[in-house]
Design a protein around this motif. Structure first.
Motif, PDB file in Angstrom:
ATOM      1  N   GLN A  25      45.405  39.403  42.678  1.00  0.00           N
ATOM      2  CA  GLN A  25      44.324  40.102  41.998  1.00  0.00           C
ATOM      3  C   GLN A  25      44.401  41.586  42.322  1.00  0.00           C
ATOM      4  O   GLN A  25      45.026  41.999  43.299  1.00  0.00           O
TER       5      GLN A  25
ATOM      6  N   GLU B  50      40.361  41.962  38.048  1.00  0.00           N
ATOM      7  CA  GLU B  50      41.262  41.275  37.125  1.00  0.00           C
ATOM      8  C   GLU B  50      42.598  41.003  37.812  1.00  0.00           C
ATOM      9  O   GLU B  50      42.885  41.548  38.879  1.00  0.00           O
ATOM     10  N   PRO B  51      43.448  40.147  37.219  1.00  0.00           N
ATOM     11  CA  PRO B  51      44.803  39.978  37.760  1.00  0.00           C
ATOM     12  C   PRO B  51      45.500  41.327  37.871  1.00  0.00           C
ATOM     13  O   PRO B  51      45.351  42.194  36.992  1.00  0.00           O
ATOM     14  N   LYS B  52      46.272  41.510  38.921  1.00  0.00           N
ATOM     15  CA  LYS B  52      46.935  42.793  39.143  1.00  0.00           C
ATOM     16  C   LYS B  52      47.823  43.176  37.960  1.00  0.00           C
ATOM     17  O   LYS B  52      47.955  44.359  37.622  1.00  0.00           O
TER      18      LYS B  52
ATOM     19  N   THR C  45      51.293  32.284  38.474  1.00  0.00           N
ATOM     20  CA  THR C  45      49.926  32.741  38.658  1.00  0.00           C
ATOM     21  C   THR C  45      49.357  32.100  39.923  1.00  0.00           C
ATOM     22  O   THR C  45      50.052  31.368  40.633  1.00  0.00           O
TER      23      THR C  45
ATOM     24  N   THR D  42      43.822  33.629  39.216  1.00  0.00           N
ATOM     25  CA  THR D  42      44.246  34.499  38.109  1.00  0.00           C
ATOM     26  C   THR D  42      44.780  33.738  36.904  1.00  0.00           C
ATOM     27  O   THR D  42      45.057  34.353  35.877  1.00  0.00           O
ATOM     28  N   HIS D  43      44.942  32.420  37.019  1.00  0.00           N
ATOM     29  CA  HIS D  43      45.673  31.687  35.985  1.00  0.00           C
ATOM     30  C   HIS D  43      45.016  31.798  34.613  1.00  0.00           C
ATOM     31  O   HIS D  43      45.671  32.151  33.620  1.00  0.00           O
TER      32      HIS D  43
ATOM     33  N   THR E  55      45.089  35.364  33.170  1.00  0.00           N
ATOM     34  CA  THR E  55      46.449  35.759  32.796  1.00  0.00           C
ATOM     35  C   THR E  55      46.885  35.064  31.516  1.00  0.00           C
ATOM     36  O   THR E  55      47.452  35.699  30.609  1.00  0.00           O
TER      37      THR E  55
ATOM     38  N   CYS F 122      51.249  27.596  38.124  1.00  0.00           N
ATOM     39  CA  CYS F 122      50.257  28.032  39.107  1.00  0.00           C
ATOM     40  C   CYS F 122      50.672  27.614  40.514  1.00  0.00           C
ATOM     41  O   CYS F 122      50.991  26.444  40.747  1.00  0.00           O
TER      42      CYS F 122
END
Length: 462
Positions: free
Chosen positions: A106, A114-116, A154, A158-159, A162, A183
């Motif tokens: 993240q 949010e996801p990086k 992921t 975050t899955h 993303t 994942c």
């Protein structure tokens, strides 16, 4: 309360996880039960009892020698750089190369929830890390005319975000059937003094991703390795989402990997600082290993050669090439990737139901590292790269000492100014430039484009 759940927890001595069961609503009970069922409780107990899994690091460091590597200032005695590039390009043209993008983190350290991979990073375009890297995969695909299947890891955190983002963006031009998300697993944190698994909430375990080494088990469980074999993919190029300068599917690295018949090859940079926060690639007893910067004694880190250069010079930048057959073998050996223990401060719910936010390490987390496969690989090999051309990670928020968005963007613009100058274009040092990989992957491709003679303002070549 399900009898099987009670029996499982009592057998493992972890029945404290049910102390709030009577207070929970059905949805919360289902969540807790599912988390418990997904955990190997006996393994967690075994890992807690295991005092250390790292051996005598001081002894290991004392034995450490520089790794076999192609240095920037020395030719490979067996193969030239041009031969390696040609071999790597032939591999890409044969369609035997896939890519693994590790993107479970993240953006919390960057001030984002949010996801990086969704973090905007393009110095002119503001493209996200995901767009930058997926467009590099697409550019490789277009250059060599063959698919480059992308396996994107992921994490549970975050899955969903993303998957939704990439679907909305239509995978940035990559065919949907060539992108597979999988994942990584999770491991619970345990109380350092008792070994009891901690609750993050009354209905949730204190879980965290099981490290980048979890990639192997997660890929195997998701059928990615079988998919590689079905597609005829023989090598996988591994990279991480926080490095927008990564030369994705670098032909030179792929070529040296194949020419030296290596099962596991990796890129390294020469460390500027003996205490630099990178993994240290070393050779011990004729095998390659990576010793984390936090585990390398300072005395060993500061060792120098007669000319004053660092003895243990090679810093890993998390860019690897694996033979798929090697990963298949390792995936079916339980001991291939051991768990490492790390003491951390972990928030938890205590026996009274109060949430505790400790200021000091109170728990043990367990994670695996993909580089623990190195000692098991035949012909492990390293290739040095210039960090100015291949490594500008985004790890910390602007204002930090290093590895920030601003420092990454500056390195990126500097690299692309250099490309333009090699093509005879005049560009000032204070002008930001960004070259899309779909415009040119490298200076050779850039030289074939119609370019201005002077670039006097911030410019995005796309």
């Amino acid at each position: 309360m399900p009898r099987s759940l009670v029996d499982k927890l009592h057998a493992a001595g972890q029945q404290q996880l049910l102390r709030f069961w009577d207070e929970l609503l059905p949805e919360s009970r289902s969540r807790l039960a599912a988390q418990v069922e997904a955990i190997d409780l006996q393994l967690v107990n075994q890992l807690y009892r295991q005092q250390t899994d790292d051996g005598d690091l001081a002894t290991l460091a004392a034995m450490a020698e520089p790794p076999p590597a192609i240095r920037l200032d020395h030719d490979d005695p067996e193969f030239t750089l041009d031969e390696a590039r040609a071999a790597g390009e032939a591999m890409l043209a044969d369609g035997i190369v896939g890519a693994v993008l590790v993107a479970g983190g993240q953006g919390s350290r960057l001030g984002s929830d949010e996801p990086k991979g969704m973090f905007p990073i393009g110095p002119v375009s503001s493209k996200s890390l995901f767009q930058v890297l997926l467009e590099k995969v697409l550019a490789v695909r277009q250059t060599y005319g063959r698919p480059v299947p992308l396996y994107l890891m992921t994490s549970p955190a975050t899955h969903e975000a993303t998957a939704a983002y990439l679907s909305e963006q239509q995978y940035f031009g990559l065919p949907k059937d060539e992108v597979q998300l999988f994942c990584q697993g999770q491991m619970p944190a345990v109380d350092a003094s008792t070994g009891e698994i901690l609750l993050a909430e009354k209905d949730s375990l204190a879980l965290s991703p099981d490290g980048h080494g979890g990639m192997l088990a997660a890929m195997d469980a998701a059928g990615c390795l079988e998919d590689c074999q079905r597609r005829g993919v023989e090598q996988l190029f591994y990279f991480q989402v926080d490095n927008p300068l990564c030369t994705v599917c670098d032909p030179a690295l792929l070529g040296f990997h194949q020419l030296h018949q290596s099962e596991y090859s990796l890129q390294v940079v020469a460390k500027d600082d003996p205490l630099e926060r990178v993994g240290n690639l070393v050779r011990c007893d004729d095998t390659l290993r990576i010793i984390e910067y936090s585990d390398l004694p300072e005395e060993a880190a500061r060792q120098c050669n007669e000319d004053g250069s660092l003895k243990l010079w090679a810093g890993s930048i998390a860019v690897h090439v694996f033979d798929v057959d090697f990963l298949q073998r390792a995936a079916h050996r339980a001991s291939a990737l051991p768990y490492h223990r790390a003491r951390k401060a972990v928030a938890f719910v205590d026996a009274t139901g109060s949430r505790i936010e400790p200021n000091e390490a109170n728990a043990i987390k367990f994670e695996r590292f993909i580089f623990d496969l190195l000692p098991q690989a035949r012909g492990g090999f390293a290739v040095e790269v210039d960090p100015a051309a291949a490594f500008a990670p985004v790890k910390n928020a602007d204002g930090s000492a290093r590895d920030t968005p601003r420092s990454s963007q500056a390195a990126w613009s500097a690299l692309h100014r250099r490309w333009l100058r090699e093509c005879g274009v005049e560009v000032a040092d204070d002008v930001a430039v960004e070259i899309s990989p779909l415009f040119a992957l490298d200076p050779r491709q850039l030289a074939t484009k119609q370019l201005p003679s002077v670039v006097s303002q911030d410019t995005y070549f796309c």
